[in-house]
Design a protein around this motif. Structure first.
Motif, PDB file in Angstrom:
ATOM      1  N   PHE A   4      53.570  53.350  29.599  1.00  8.24           N
ATOM      2  CA  PHE A   4      52.137  53.601  29.471  1.00  8.24           C
ATOM      3  C   PHE A   4      51.535  54.009  30.818  1.00  8.24           C
ATOM      4  O   PHE A   4      50.738  54.957  30.893  1.00  8.24           O
ATOM      5  N   GLU A   5      51.907  53.298  31.867  1.00 11.64           N
ATOM      6  CA  GLU A   5      51.358  53.625  33.185  1.00 11.64           C
ATOM      7  C   GLU A   5      51.751  55.036  33.606  1.00 11.64           C
ATOM      8  O   GLU A   5      50.928  55.800  34.118  1.00 11.64           O
ATOM      9  N   ARG A   6      53.000  55.385  33.417  1.00 16.94           N
ATOM     10  CA  ARG A   6      53.474  56.717  33.791  1.00 16.94           C
ATOM     11  C   ARG A   6      52.757  57.800  33.003  1.00 16.94           C
ATOM     12  O   ARG A   6      52.334  58.829  33.555  1.00 16.94           O
ATOM     13  N   TRP A  39      50.889  61.782  24.137  1.00 15.35           N
ATOM     14  CA  TRP A  39      52.172  61.629  23.448  1.00 15.35           C
ATOM     15  C   TRP A  39      52.258  60.325  22.664  1.00 15.35           C
ATOM     16  O   TRP A  39      53.074  60.202  21.743  1.00 15.35           O
ATOM     17  N   VAL A  40      51.440  59.359  23.012  1.00 14.84           N
ATOM     18  CA  VAL A  40      51.520  58.070  22.316  1.00 14.84           C
ATOM     19  C   VAL A  40      51.178  58.240  20.839  1.00 14.84           C
ATOM     20  O   VAL A  40      51.675  57.490  19.989  1.00 14.84           O
ATOM     21  N   VAL A  41      50.366  59.224  20.502  1.00 16.73           N
ATOM     22  CA  VAL A  41      50.004  59.454  19.100  1.00 16.73           C
ATOM     23  C   VAL A  41      51.233  59.878  18.305  1.00 16.73           C
ATOM     24  O   VAL A  41      51.522  59.338  17.227  1.00 16.73           O
ATOM     25  N   ALA A  42      51.998  60.829  18.821  1.00 20.09           N
ATOM     26  CA  ALA A  42      53.202  61.284  18.130  1.00 20.09           C
ATOM     27  C   ALA A  42      54.256  60.182  18.056  1.00 20.09           C
ATOM     28  O   ALA A  42      54.926  60.013  17.030  1.00 20.09           O
ATOM     29  N   VAL A  43      54.392  59.428  19.136  1.00 13.94           N
ATOM     30  CA  VAL A  43      55.422  58.382  19.175  1.00 13.94           C
ATOM     31  C   VAL A  43      55.132  57.289  18.154  1.00 13.94           C
ATOM     32  O   VAL A  43      56.031  56.865  17.402  1.00 13.94           O
ATOM     33  N   LEU A  44      53.896  56.819  18.082  1.00 10.75           N
ATOM     34  CA  LEU A  44      53.564  55.758  17.129  1.00 10.75           C
ATOM     35  C   LEU A  44      53.611  56.266  15.691  1.00 10.75           C
ATOM     36  O   LEU A  44      53.942  55.522  14.769  1.00 10.75           O
ATOM     37  N   THR A  81      59.713  56.260  26.661  1.00 12.25           N
ATOM     38  CA  THR A  81      60.442  56.430  27.921  1.00 12.25           C
ATOM     39  C   THR A  81      60.829  57.884  28.146  1.00 12.25           C
ATOM     40  O   THR A  81      60.701  58.412  29.258  1.00 12.25           O
ATOM     41  N   LEU A  82      61.293  58.549  27.094  1.00 10.94           N
ATOM     42  CA  LEU A  82      61.663  59.964  27.218  1.00 10.94           C
ATOM     43  C   LEU A  82      60.466  60.812  27.631  1.00 10.94           C
ATOM     44  O   LEU A  82      60.580  61.694  28.488  1.00 10.94           O
ATOM     45  N   MET A  83      59.313  60.548  27.025  1.00  7.12           N
ATOM     46  CA  MET A  83      58.128  61.336  27.352  1.00  7.12           C
ATOM     47  C   MET A  83      57.582  61.015  28.736  1.00  7.12           C
ATOM     48  O   MET A  83      56.845  61.810  29.322  1.00  7.12           O
ATOM     49  N   ALA A  84      57.939  59.838  29.264  1.00  6.86           N
ATOM     50  CA  ALA A  84      57.456  59.435  30.584  1.00  6.86           C
ATOM     51  C   ALA A  84      58.398  59.846  31.713  1.00  6.86           C
ATOM     52  O   ALA A  84      58.056  59.666  32.880  1.00  6.86           O
ATOM     53  N   LEU A  85      59.569  60.392  31.382  1.00 10.01           N
ATOM     54  CA  LEU A  85      60.521  60.784  32.423  1.00 10.01           C
ATOM     55  C   LEU A  85      59.917  61.818  33.355  1.00 10.01           C
ATOM     56  O   LEU A  85      59.153  62.694  32.920  1.00 10.01           O
ATOM     57  N   PRO A  86      60.226  61.768  34.650  1.00 12.81           N
ATOM     58  CA  PRO A  86      59.719  62.777  35.599  1.00 12.81           C
ATOM     59  C   PRO A  86      60.075  64.179  35.143  1.00 12.81           C
ATOM     60  O   PRO A  86      61.216  64.477  34.809  1.00 12.81           O
TER      61      PRO A  86
END
Length: 268
Positions: free
Chosen positions: A134-136, A145-150, A247-252
Motif C-alpha cells: 500500500f505504501e509503495r 491498482w487496488v481496485v483491480a486487485v480486490l 506486490t507485483l503492482m508495487a514492484l519498482p
C-alpha cells in the motif's frame, strides 16, 4: 418474470455484501447464495474504490503526507470492512500446516477457533507485506491498482466455490455457497472481472491472467490436500491472491505502466 429476476439479483447482491463485508443490507433471511457469486467481483471493486477514495481524501489534508501512516489506515480500513474474515481463514490454514499431511487432522485444526504460532506468523507476514505494498503504491501514485486487485481476489473466491466441492462432510460457513454454486455462470463471472481489469489496458489483462493462474494452482492443491474447499481456504485464497497481485503492482518499474492504463481508460 423480469421483476422476479431483478428481485433475485438484488437478493444475491445483498448476500454477497453481507458475506464479504461488515456493511448491512436489508433482508437477511432472504439469502440467495447461487446468484450472489456473480456479485463477488463487484463487491471487491467497491472495496477497492473505498480504499482509493480514502487515499484521495487524505491527500487533501493540510499537512505533510505521511505515507506509512496512510498505508496503515488503508490496511485497518480493509480489515474492518471485511471483519478480518479472510485473514482469519489464512491464520487457520497456516495453523493446519503443523497438523501433518492427514486431511482430517488439518480440517480439524482449521475448525479450532484458537490461533497458534503458525497462524500468528502468517498474519504478521501478510499484514506487513500488504502495508508495504500500500505504501509503495501510494508513493508512486498508482494506488488505483487496488481496485483491480480486490476485484480479482473476490472473483477468484467465487471461481473456487463453483469448481470445487465442499471439503467438510459436517458443513461450515462456506457450504451454502458451495452447494448452490453449481448453477452459477463462470462465464459471466470472468467477463465482469476481465472488463474491470481491461480498463487498465494490456497490463490489466496480464493481471487477470496472473490471478487465474494462481487460482488454478491453488485449486489443484486444495483438491489434492483437502478434497475440496472450505470457508477458511477461501479466505486463504483471497489473501494469497491479493498479496501476490499487490506486490507485483508495487514492484519498482511496474508503477510506470499505470499511466498506460489511465491513457487507455480516457482515450481508448
Amino acid at each position: 418474470m423480469l421483476s422476479s429476476k431483478r428481485h433475485k439479483g438484488l437478493r444475491g447482491l445483498g448476500t454477497a455484501v453481507r458475506t464479504l463485508t461488515i456493511f448491512p443490507w436489508p433482508g437477511r433471511g432472504q439469502d440467495d447464495f447461487a446468484s450472489a457469486l456473480i456479485w463477488f467481483p463487484l463487491v471487491g471493486m467497491a472495496l477497492g474504490l473505498m480504499l482509493f477514495g480514502m487515499w484521495g481524501a487524505m491527500a487533501l489534508f493540510p499537512f505533510t503526507p505521511w505515507p506509512s501512516m496512510a498505508a496503515l489506515c488503508l490496511l485497518a480500513a480493509e480489515t474492518w470492512a471485511t471483519r478480518g474474515l479472510h485473514l482469519d481463514g489464512l491464520a487457520d490454514w497456516a495453523d493446519s500446516i503443523g497438523g501433518g499431511l492427514k486431511r482430517e487432522k488439518r480440517l480439524s485444526i482449521m475448525k479450532d477457533t484458537a490461533v497458534g504460532a503458525f497462524g500468528v506468523l502468517a498474519l504478521v507476514i501478510a499484514l506487513l507485506v500488504k502495508w508495504a505494498a500500500f505504501e509503495r503504491l501510494m508513493t508512486s501514485g498508482t494506488l488505483i491498482w487496488v481496485v483491480a486487485v480486490l476485484t480479482l481476489s473476490r472473483a477468484m473466491m467465487a471461481d473456487l466455490l463453483i469448481r470445487l466441492p465442499y471439503a467438510r462432510a459436517e458443513g461450515g460457513t462456506g457450504q451454502p455457497f458451495a452447494v448452490e454454486a453449481r448453477g452459477a455462470s463462470r462465464r459471466v463471472l470472468y467477463l465482469l472481472t476481465l472488463a474491470v481489469c481491461l480498463l487498465y489496458g494490456p497490463l490489466g489483462g496480464g493481471l487477470f491472467l496472473t490471478g487465474m493462474v494462481e487460482t488454478g494452482l491453488f485449486r489443484a492443491r486444495m483438491r489434492r490436500v483437502f478434497g475440496g474447499i472450505t470457508g477458511d481456504l477461501l479466505g486463504t485464497a483471497n489473501e494469497m491472491i491479493e498479496l501476490t497481485l499487490l506486490t507485483l503492482m508495487a514492484l519498482p518499474g511496474t508503477h510506470l505502466a499505470v499511466y498506460t492504463g489511465w491513457a487507455w481508460m480516457f482515450t481508448g
